[in-house]
Design a protein around this motif. Structure first.
Motif, mmCIF file in Angstrom:
data_model
loop_
_atom_site.group_PDB
_atom_site.id
_atom_site.type_symbol
_atom_site.label_atom_id
_atom_site.label_comp_id
_atom_site.label_asym_id
_atom_site.label_seq_id
_atom_site.Cartn_x
_atom_site.Cartn_y
_atom_site.Cartn_z
ATOM 1 N N VAL B 302 0.987 -1.079 0.120
ATOM 2 C CA VAL B 302 0.066 -0.075 0.058
ATOM 3 C C VAL B 302 0.948 1.205 0.073
ATOM 4 O O VAL B 302 0.744 2.259 -0.663
ATOM 5 C CB VAL B 302 -0.895 -0.094 1.237
ATOM 6 C CG1 VAL B 302 -1.565 1.504 1.490
ATOM 7 C CG2 VAL B 302 -1.998 -0.849 1.124
ATOM 8 N N LEU B 303 1.709 1.197 0.832
ATOM 9 C CA LEU B 303 2.572 2.399 0.894
ATOM 10 C C LEU B 303 3.629 2.610 -0.542
ATOM 11 O O LEU B 303 3.483 3.763 -0.847
ATOM 12 C CB LEU B 303 3.781 2.430 2.180
ATOM 13 C CG LEU B 303 4.436 3.696 2.313
ATOM 14 C CD1 LEU B 303 3.481 4.784 3.027
ATOM 15 C CD2 LEU B 303 5.633 3.536 3.227
ATOM 16 N N GLN B 304 4.015 1.648 -0.823
ATOM 17 C CA GLN B 304 4.815 1.619 -2.095
ATOM 18 C C GLN B 304 3.863 2.285 -3.305
ATOM 19 O O GLN B 304 4.305 3.349 -4.104
ATOM 20 C CB GLN B 304 5.454 0.359 -2.376
ATOM 21 C CG GLN B 304 6.584 0.140 -1.351
ATOM 22 C CD GLN B 304 7.138 -1.153 -1.657
ATOM 23 O OE1 GLN B 304 7.829 -1.682 -0.993
ATOM 24 N NE2 GLN B 304 6.428 -2.000 -2.277
ATOM 25 N N GLY B 305 2.857 1.691 -3.383
ATOM 26 C CA GLY B 305 2.080 1.777 -4.468
ATOM 27 C C GLY B 305 1.195 3.014 -4.230
ATOM 28 O O GLY B 305 1.229 3.928 -5.407
ATOM 29 N N GLY B 306 0.727 3.541 -3.183
ATOM 30 C CA GLY B 306 0.061 4.717 -2.839
ATOM 31 C C GLY B 306 1.090 5.928 -3.202
ATOM 32 O O GLY B 306 0.787 6.838 -3.989
ATOM 33 N N VAL B 307 2.251 6.036 -2.911
ATOM 34 C CA VAL B 307 3.307 7.005 -3.093
ATOM 35 C C VAL B 307 3.508 7.246 -4.411
ATOM 36 O O VAL B 307 3.499 8.266 -4.985
ATOM 37 C CB VAL B 307 4.717 6.800 -2.215
ATOM 38 C CG1 VAL B 307 5.695 7.932 -2.405
ATOM 39 C CG2 VAL B 307 4.415 6.891 -0.600
ATOM 40 N N LEU B 308 3.583 6.011 -5.076
ATOM 41 C CA LEU B 308 4.041 6.072 -6.449
ATOM 42 C C LEU B 308 2.758 6.858 -7.078
ATOM 43 O O LEU B 308 3.102 7.609 -8.021
ATOM 44 C CB LEU B 308 3.988 4.625 -6.877
ATOM 45 C CG LEU B 308 4.596 4.333 -8.434
ATOM 46 C CD1 LEU B 308 5.943 5.201 -8.445
ATOM 47 C CD2 LEU B 308 4.746 2.913 -8.864
ATOM 48 N N LEU B 309 1.667 6.538 -6.797
ATOM 49 C CA LEU B 309 0.347 6.728 -7.622
ATOM 50 C C LEU B 309 0.235 8.351 -7.378
ATOM 51 O O LEU B 309 -0.013 9.173 -8.075
ATOM 52 C CB LEU B 309 -0.873 6.174 -6.996
ATOM 53 C CG LEU B 309 -0.934 4.709 -7.534
ATOM 54 C CD1 LEU B 309 -2.171 4.071 -7.059
ATOM 55 C CD2 LEU B 309 -1.529 4.678 -9.165
ATOM 56 N N VAL B 310 0.565 8.855 -6.073
ATOM 57 C CA VAL B 310 0.663 10.192 -5.853
ATOM 58 C C VAL B 310 1.369 11.094 -6.436
ATOM 59 O O VAL B 310 1.299 12.112 -7.016
ATOM 60 C CB VAL B 310 0.722 10.473 -4.082
ATOM 61 C CG1 VAL B 310 1.007 11.838 -3.857
ATOM 62 C CG2 VAL B 310 -0.469 9.780 -3.549
ATOM 63 N N ALA B 311 2.742 10.346 -6.663
ATOM 64 C CA ALA B 311 3.766 10.981 -7.466
ATOM 65 C C ALA B 311 3.230 11.273 -8.837
ATOM 66 O O ALA B 311 3.681 12.238 -9.650
ATOM 67 C CB ALA B 311 4.959 10.308 -7.364
ATOM 68 N N ALA B 312 2.783 10.240 -9.283
ATOM 69 C CA ALA B 312 2.212 10.219 -10.866
ATOM 70 C C ALA B 312 1.246 11.428 -10.873
ATOM 71 O O ALA B 312 1.202 12.340 -12.021
ATOM 72 C CB ALA B 312 1.507 8.971 -11.241
ATOM 73 N N VAL B 313 0.435 11.428 -9.939
ATOM 74 C CA VAL B 313 -0.813 12.616 -10.202
ATOM 75 C C VAL B 313 0.113 13.928 -10.111
ATOM 76 O O VAL B 313 -0.269 14.652 -10.889
ATOM 77 C CB VAL B 313 -1.547 12.244 -8.875
ATOM 78 C CG1 VAL B 313 -2.564 13.558 -8.854
ATOM 79 C CG2 VAL B 313 -2.532 11.232 -8.914
ATOM 80 N N ILE B 314 1.003 14.089 -9.138
ATOM 81 C CA ILE B 314 1.619 15.437 -9.069
ATOM 82 C C ILE B 314 2.339 15.680 -10.358
ATOM 83 O O ILE B 314 2.130 16.870 -10.982
ATOM 84 C CB ILE B 314 2.653 15.494 -7.873
ATOM 85 C CG1 ILE B 314 2.058 15.383 -6.453
ATOM 86 C CG2 ILE B 314 3.534 16.542 -8.193
ATOM 87 C CD1 ILE B 314 2.964 15.234 -5.426
ATOM 88 N N MET B 315 2.939 14.692 -10.987
ATOM 89 C CA MET B 315 3.710 14.747 -12.429
ATOM 90 C C MET B 315 2.524 15.548 -13.373
ATOM 91 O O MET B 315 2.976 16.240 -14.212
ATOM 92 C CB MET B 315 4.471 13.681 -12.754
ATOM 93 C CG MET B 315 5.785 13.537 -11.854
ATOM 94 S SD MET B 315 6.970 12.440 -12.482
ATOM 95 C CE MET B 315 6.216 10.769 -11.965
ATOM 96 N N ILE B 316 1.351 14.644 -13.382
ATOM 97 C CA ILE B 316 0.421 14.939 -14.604
ATOM 98 C C ILE B 316 0.064 16.385 -14.204
ATOM 99 O O ILE B 316 -0.366 17.159 -15.172
ATOM 100 C CB ILE B 316 -0.654 13.944 -14.470
ATOM 101 C CG1 ILE B 316 -0.176 12.476 -14.920
ATOM 102 C CG2 ILE B 316 -1.849 14.396 -15.160
ATOM 103 C CD1 ILE B 316 -1.326 11.422 -14.584
ATOM 104 N N VAL B 317 -0.091 16.801 -13.019
ATOM 105 C CA VAL B 317 -0.823 18.156 -12.570
ATOM 106 C C VAL B 317 0.170 19.190 -13.105
ATOM 107 O O VAL B 317 -0.115 20.137 -13.834
ATOM 108 C CB VAL B 317 -1.040 18.271 -11.084
ATOM 109 C CG1 VAL B 317 -1.533 19.780 -10.933
ATOM 110 C CG2 VAL B 317 -2.301 17.201 -10.941
#
Lengths: 326, 337
Positions: B302-317
């Motif tokens: 959860v932690l690894q996947g969650g942080v990765l997804l958040v990072a992806a969102v930030i990059m997209i924004v």
């Protein structure tokens, strides 16, 4: 009655270093349809004078005058709204830097039509039609497609034409051009100057042409005022000024014209710079740079002495002392 | 434009490696593992412990574990939560709307309040309003977010009783999850009062989360506006005889917004970081709370996947923010003409 009548205008800025008088008691009159040249070096107060006429002096500046009338209306007593109705409509201005004087975020069409909307209350299609006419008038090719261009897509000369189109959009009675050609290539300078003069003649509007270039003045103005350190040091008809300058500063400016220095190995220059905020001399403001300065010039402030063809701010005018600039 | 995208995309790969490596390493540096935490105080026999670790693949060398993880991620598999056994992506998708809802409201609050304040401070430069606003915004910027949240809860929830303390909506309402955005779902449902309940739950967390961006936006707008107000084209606008409001709101603002938009884009990262605290304080069921709990449970996937997804969102924004430049700034849109 002159169109613009200004008596004893002073503009003072409060800065950290204290009060600075950028314009010091100048008189200015412009008749309807007249071309007045204002000449002087950088820092002589030319631009501040024109901004004061436009009512564009920043908040830290104070404008005082004994008289300040445009077409008989006292500019000092107008409300801000009344003043705004005048600026941009009856009195318009063209600035020195065309590349930075247009808003980079709006099309030139928008910027021209904006004045028409605010002052002339024209409808959308009328505004568009007028804007195209104006662009055509100032010599911009394919005006219709240019309406949607942004300033960065045009050259400096083209932008200055747009600035002129904007300025004349509401048929002003007085146009102030503040060094309109200084930032442009020499080849373009002549075109822009000719354009301004053609428009002036055609529309019969008064034109104040501010420049540091004596040559420009010689070709254009009927009357010339020479400014130095915030004061008018000499004013007279262009012809008399060029043939019989009275003030040593005017003489020195004329001497510095390349066409007058033919046969000399070096172009004459005026040593030093215009005194700034902290180094204004006593007596005549020009005395530290003047070849003919006497003790009296260093002691006493000089009033403007009227003579047959104008006025000069000098105790020892050139033609009288024989120190003719030749 | 193509080059622009290419350079942007080439940045994604190192970022991706950095994020995965960091979260993978950091969570394993924390003492304890998922098995120990699940066993709790009862303890567990060393044999059973080893058996369960092996079942989770935690007995392999770290490098192999990381390699397996990356291989799975590249194939779109973020793994299952150790605790709930549901796929990480599914959990993220269920909880993410709550965080978006909170963050969007927070940034809207920050913009709606921050932009006008910044503009006003610039126009009234040097006034008491300007000085006090800049002082307050510096305070807002430096304030610990949890302390600020507790102060607001004390005042508005405890003393005045205006707003609820936690959750997204009162337990009295049951709202069909359609979009998972509570405000919208509440509006869609027939339940009377559901929307205002959802809104009142949202106000405090949004203000808390929006405070830092608000301070940043107000300060940035002011300085950008000050710079623009000194430009030649503003003098031109005034020379046209335009009203001061038009000069500021149209001619100056459009130019002043360009750097402000960048800053707003950068706030997305701040928002997610803030969301972790804010969601925990207000028991807001979003990504932030989920990530904090995953740390507490050592729920590695959860932690690894969650942080990765958040990072992806930030990059997209941030990419989207860069694209909006073109809308604001014609020199970029038409670049090279």
């Amino acid at each position: 009655m002159p169109l613009l009548d200004i008596r004893n205008l002073s503009v003072e800025f409060s800065t950290r270093a204290g009060k600075f008088r950028a314009v010091d008691g100048i008189d200015l009159t412009v008749d309807e349809g007249e071309v007045l040249g204002i000449v002087g070096e950088s820092g002589s107060g030319k631009s501040v004078t024109s901004l004061a006429v436009m009512g564009l002096i920043a908040n830290n500046g104070r404008v005082v005058a004994d008289k300040m009338e445009f077409d008989g209306r006292d500019l000092r007593t107008l409300t801000e709204r009344q003043r705004r109705n005048l600026t941009g409509k009856d009195v318009a201005m063209v600035f020195q830097e065309p590349m930075t004087s247009l808003n980079p975020c709006f099309t030139i069409g928008f910027q021209i039509m904006e004045s028409l909307k605010v002052h002339e209350k024209l409808g959308r299609s009328d505004r568009r039609r007028r804007a195209i006419e104006l662009l055509e008038k100032v010599g911009i090719p394919a005006p219709e497609s240019r309406l949607s261009s942004f300033p960065h897509q045009l050259s400096g000369g083209m932008n200055q034409r747009v600035m002129i189109a904007m300025a004349i959009s509401c048929n002003p009675r007085l146009l102030i051009a503040d060094e309109p050609t200084t930032a442009l290539d020499v080849t373009i300078q002549k075109q822009i100057l000719d354009l301004l003069l053609d428009l002036q003649k055609e529309r019969g509007m008064a034109l104040i042409l501010i420049t540091h270039d004596m040559g420009v003045v010689a070709e254009t103005a009927r009357r010339v005022s020479v400014m130095y350190a915030g004061q008018v040091v000499e004013t007279r008809s262009a012809r008399d000024l060029f043939t019989h300058p009275q003030h040593p500063y005017t003489g020195a400016l004329l001497d510095a014209l390349p066409e007058r220095a033919l046969g000399k190995r070096r172009l004459p220059t005026i040593p030093g710079v215009v005194p700034g905020i902290s180094d204004r001399p006593n007596g005549c403001l020009f005395n530290p740079r003047c070849r003919f300065a006497q003790d009296k010039c260093r002691r006493e402030g000089v009033p403007l002495f009227p003579d047959e063809s104008g006025a000069a701010r000098c105790f020892y005018p050139l033609q009288v002392t024989g120190g003719v600039a030749a | 434009m193509f080059r622009f995208f290419l350079t942007r995309f080439s940045l994604i790969i190192p970022t991706f490696i950095g994020v995965t490596l960091l979260t993978f390493a950091l969570i394993r540096l924390v003492p304890g593992d998922p098995v120990e935490l699940m066993a709790g105080e009862r303890g567990i026999s060393p044999e059973r412990h080893a058996e369960l670790r092996a079942a989770m693949g935690l007995d392999k060398p770290l490098l192999v574990q990381y390699g397996d993880y990356i291989l799975n991620v590249v194939q779109g598999d973020l793994g299952n939560s150790v605790v709930t056994r549901t796929p990480v992506l599914d959990e993220f998708m269920t909880l993410f709307p709550a965080t978006i809802e909170l963050s969007v409201c927070a940034i809207l609050f920050a913009m709606i309040v921050g932009l006008p304040l910044g503009i006003l401070a610039a126009v009234k430069r040097g006034s008491i309003f300007d000085h006090s606003l800049m002082g307050i915004s510096l305070t807002g910027y430096s304030m610990p977010i949890f302390w600020w949240a507790l102060l607001l809860i004390l005042l508005f929830s405890v003393n005045l009783g205006w707003t609820p303390v936690s959750g997204r909506i009162s337990v009295m309402y049951w709202v069909e999850p359609v979009t998972n955005f509570m405000l919208i779902d509440a509006l869609l449902s027939d339940e009377e009062g559901a929307f205002s309940s959802a809104l009142s739950h949202l106000i405090l967390p949004a203000i808390v989360l929006g405070t830092v961006p608000l301070a940043v936006i107000a300060r940035m707008t002011r300085s950008s506006m000050l710079e623009v107000l000194g430009e030649d084209y503003i003098r031109t606008a005034r020379a046209k005889g335009l009203a001061p409001l038009r000069v500021v709101a149209q001619h100056a603002l459009r130019n002043a917004l360009i750097p402000v938009v960048t800053v707003i884009g950068l706030q997305v990262g701040v928002l997610f970081a803030g969301a972790i605290l804010t969601e925990t304080i207000f028991a807001w069921p979003g990504i932030g709370k989920w990530l904090i709990e995953s740390v507490a449970r050592r729920d590695y996937p959860v932690l690894q996947g969650g942080v990765l997804l958040v990072a992806a969102v930030i990059m997209i924004v941030n990419l989207l923010v860069d694209l909006t430049y073109g809308v604001l700034n014609p020199r970029i849109r038409h670049g090279g003409h």
